[in-house]
Structures are given as C-alpha cells and as structure tokens.
Design a protein around this motif. Structure first.
Motif, short mmCIF file in Angstrom:
data_model
loop_
_atom_site.label_atom_id
_atom_site.label_comp_id
_atom_site.label_asym_id
_atom_site.label_seq_id
_atom_site.Cartn_x
_atom_site.Cartn_y
_atom_site.Cartn_z
N TYR A 1 -1.10 7.53 15.89
CA TYR A 1 -1.15 7.27 14.45
C TYR A 1 -2.51 7.69 13.89
CZ TYR A 1 3.10 4.48 14.82
OH TYR A 1 4.39 4.07 15.04
N VAL A 2 -2.46 8.36 12.75
CA VAL A 2 -3.65 8.60 11.94
C VAL A 2 -3.45 7.77 10.69
CG1 VAL A 2 -5.15 10.30 10.86
CG2 VAL A 2 -3.72 10.96 12.81
N SER A 3 -4.23 6.71 10.53
CA SER A 3 -3.95 5.73 9.48
C SER A 3 -5.24 5.20 8.86
CB SER A 3 -3.14 4.56 10.06
OG SER A 3 -3.87 3.94 11.12
N GLY A 4 -5.09 4.33 7.88
CA GLY A 4 -6.24 3.68 7.26
C GLY A 4 -7.14 4.62 6.48
N GLY A 5 -6.58 5.75 6.00
CA GLY A 5 -7.41 6.71 5.26
C GLY A 5 -8.27 7.59 6.15
N ASP A 6 -8.02 7.57 7.46
CA ASP A 6 -8.83 8.35 8.40
C ASP A 6 -8.42 9.82 8.42
OD1 ASP A 6 -10.09 6.03 9.00
OD2 ASP A 6 -9.70 6.09 11.15
N SER B 1 2.10 10.52 13.84
CA SER B 1 2.47 10.01 12.52
C SER B 1 1.22 9.91 11.66
CB SER B 1 3.13 8.64 12.65
OG SER B 1 3.51 8.14 11.39
N VAL B 2 1.25 10.57 10.50
CA VAL B 2 0.12 10.55 9.57
C VAL B 2 0.49 9.62 8.43
CG1 VAL B 2 -1.43 11.94 8.17
CG2 VAL B 2 -0.39 12.92 10.23
N GLU B 3 -0.28 8.54 8.28
CA GLU B 3 0.08 7.47 7.38
C GLU B 3 -0.59 7.62 6.00
OE1 GLU B 3 2.18 4.68 8.87
OE2 GLU B 3 2.46 6.52 10.01
N THR B 4 -0.26 6.71 5.11
CA THR B 4 -0.73 6.72 3.72
C THR B 4 -2.24 6.99 3.61
OG1 THR B 4 1.00 5.19 3.05
CG2 THR B 4 -0.91 5.34 1.62
N GLY B 5 -2.59 7.99 2.81
CA GLY B 5 -3.99 8.28 2.53
C GLY B 5 -4.77 8.90 3.67
N SER B 6 -4.11 9.26 4.75
CA SER B 6 -4.78 9.82 5.93
C SER B 6 -4.43 11.30 6.07
CB SER B 6 -4.37 9.05 7.18
OG SER B 6 -4.60 7.65 7.01
N SER B 7 -5.14 12.01 6.94
CA SER B 7 -4.89 13.44 7.07
C SER B 7 -5.04 13.91 8.51
CB SER B 7 -5.83 14.24 6.16
OG SER B 7 -7.15 14.21 6.64
N LEU B 8 -4.26 14.94 8.83
CA LEU B 8 -4.33 15.60 10.13
C LEU B 8 -4.41 17.10 9.89
CD1 LEU B 8 -3.98 15.73 13.28
CD2 LEU B 8 -1.53 15.98 12.84
N THR B 9 -5.35 17.76 10.58
CA THR B 9 -5.45 19.21 10.54
C THR B 9 -5.36 19.76 11.95
OG1 THR B 9 -6.83 19.22 8.53
CG2 THR B 9 -6.92 21.17 9.94
N LEU B 10 -4.43 20.70 12.15
CA LEU B 10 -4.34 21.46 13.39
C LEU B 10 -4.72 22.89 13.07
CD1 LEU B 10 -0.90 20.24 14.85
CD2 LEU B 10 -3.18 19.31 15.30
N GLU B 11 -5.71 23.42 13.77
CA GLU B 11 -6.17 24.78 13.53
C GLU B 11 -6.35 25.50 14.86
OE1 GLU B 11 -9.55 27.25 10.99
OE2 GLU B 11 -9.69 25.07 11.18
N ASN B 12 -5.68 26.64 14.99
CA ASN B 12 -5.72 27.42 16.24
C ASN B 12 -5.26 26.57 17.43
OD1 ASN B 12 -6.85 29.75 14.95
ND2 ASN B 12 -8.86 28.75 15.01
N VAL B 13 -4.14 25.89 17.23
CA VAL B 13 -3.59 25.00 18.26
C VAL B 13 -2.19 25.46 18.65
CG1 VAL B 13 -2.81 22.65 18.77
CG2 VAL B 13 -4.94 23.01 17.52
N ASP B 14 -1.93 25.51 19.94
CA ASP B 14 -0.60 25.76 20.48
C ASP B 14 -0.04 24.41 20.91
OD1 ASP B 14 1.69 26.59 21.77
OD2 ASP B 14 0.71 28.03 23.08
#
Length: 270
Positions: free
Chosen positions: A118-123, A146-159
């Motif tokens: 989980y990515v949560s809590g605005g992280d 799972s990316v939750e409310t107000g949070s973000s996930l970035t995948l860059e150059n990932v397989d």
C-alpha cells in the motif's frame, strides 16, 4: 589505497570460565570488512583533494534487511539503491518521511508474499531502473500495489511482472505514473473498482510504456480497465490484451500516439 594488499589477523579468546567442555572444539565466524573510499586520488584534475568531502547521493543496500532498514530511516530526499537482487518476504514499506525512492540499479526486487503493498496517507513511492517481480498471489483480481487517496506511485524504467493485478489506484487524487516501463500481468496491468464512490477521482498517466495482459486460463485477459470517474492519459504506449486492450467505463480518457488522438469523456461510470 587502490591495489594495496591488506592483511589482518583475527584473534578470538575463549571465556576463562568456559571449562573443558569446549576443548578441541571448533567455531565459525562471519566477518564483514567495511571499506571507506579514500579521500585522495590521482585523477583529481590536478587536485588530489577536489572531492575530499564528497558524499554518496544514495543509500546502498544488498540484503532484504538492509533494504527494510534503509526505507524505515530514509529522509525525503534520499534514494535507496540496490547493489544486488533482493527478495522480500513481505511488502514494500513506506518511509516515515513520506517519500520512498528506490533505484533498482539494473537489479531485481522480488516480492513473494500474498500481501498487497500500500502507498497511503498522502505518501509518495518512486521505483526506477530495474526489474520488479511480484509472484506471491493466488488470485488474478487481487491488487499487488494499491495506491490510496492522495498518494502517488511512479514507475520509471521498470520491467514489472505480476501474477495479480499490478496497479490499483483508488480514492480522490490517488495518482499512478508509468514511464518508459513494461508491465506484464496475470490480472489487469492497471485496474480500478467502481464498487464505492470512495474509489473515484484517480489520476493515471502512462507514457512510452508497454502493457501486456496475459492469456492464462484464469487471467483477466484485459490490460487496462477504468470504470470510475478519473483522468487517464495514455501517450505513446503499446497495450496488448488477450480479450481487451483497454476498457473504459468512466472518466476522461485521452489516448495519444504519434499518429492519432482518441478521447473518451464519461463523467460517471456505467
């Protein structure tokens, strides 16, 4: 200095109260030698002290325990860099600083547990430059990340390979960014859930990436499913699904490539 032959002797003394029970016995010891880069070098542009005070701009890790501790203690501007392939028995934790930044450094981070990260809590979580392998799930519909409310996930150059649903954003302003990456998933490469208004208003940006929905008998068969009010931007991506490439049931979706633009605008799910 570089090229020097360093020798040392390890002396171990037995406790004087140990008694004769340990006579003629043997023991083993694991020894770790910690090296610090020398502050002097010969190729310093004429100045052997030019980078004397230079610090690493990343935190190197080589083990699962080391990775977990580095994330736990990371500052918001610190990047954690893998030096070896690492397998975690659990999930990717979040840094207390609110930003978890991992440079895979052309190595593989594997997750084998049947547990959602989980990515949560605005992280914010950022993963770059290597392979991510999540294969501990039994059901394709289960979300691996799972990316939750107000949070973000970035995948860059990932397989990224996953035997579940690879990415699941839910909640107001939950954001997923996939850049120059490849996702192969047994479930959806990216999916949303219209089961509750709490899952609405996510933002998804996919750029210069490949998404492959696998064709297993129990696979979802669809690469991307959005069925909530959301914003989905797809730019210069290759999307392959066994049954469907992209299903749009809600939100505003813009698909752009070098030759054409396609826009869907559905303000509420159907």
């Amino acid at each position: 200095e570089n090229g020097d032959n360093v020798q040392f002797i390890l002396i171990y003394g037995m406790d004087e109260n140990a008694g004769n029970a340990f006579k003629d016995k043997s023991f083993t010891a694991d020894v770790a030698i910690l090296a610090t880069q020398y502050t002097k070098e010969e190729d310093g542009f004429g100045n052997d002290q030019y980078d004397k005070g230079a610090l690493l701009d990343f935190v190197p890790v080589s083990t699962a325990d080391g990775l977990m501790k580095a994330i736990e203690n990371a500052e918001a501007d610190e990047v954690i860099q893998l030096q070896e392939d690492i397998a975690l028995q659990g999930t990717i934790p979040q840094s207390a600083s609110g930003v978890t930044s991992i440079d895979l450094n052309d190595h593989t981070l594997g997750l084998t547990a049947n547990q959602t990260t989980y990515v949560s809590g605005g992280d914010e979580m950022i993963i770059r430059n290597g392979k991510l392998d999540i294969d501990g799930f039994d059901e394709a519909a289960t979300s691996a990340i799972s990316v939750e409310t107000g949070s973000s996930l970035t995948l860059e150059n990932v397989d990224y390979t996953c035997n579940a649903t690879a990415l699941y954003p839910r909640g107001d302003a939950a954001q997923v960014n996939v850049i120059n990456s490849t996702i192969n998933a047994k479930g959806y490469c990216l999916g949303t859930n219209a089961g509750s208004p709490d899952n609405y208003k996510v933002e998804i940006n996919l750029e210069n990436s490949v998404f492959n929905g696998r064709s297993d008998d129990d696979a979802a068969g669809t690469a991307i499913l959005v069925n909530v009010p959301c914003t989905l931007n797809i730019t210069n991506c290759e999307i392959n699904g066994y049954m469907h490439a992209v299903i749009v049931r809600g939100g505003t979706v813009v698909i752009r490539d070098r030759n054409s633009d396609t826009v869907w605008d559905r303000s509420s799910p159907r």
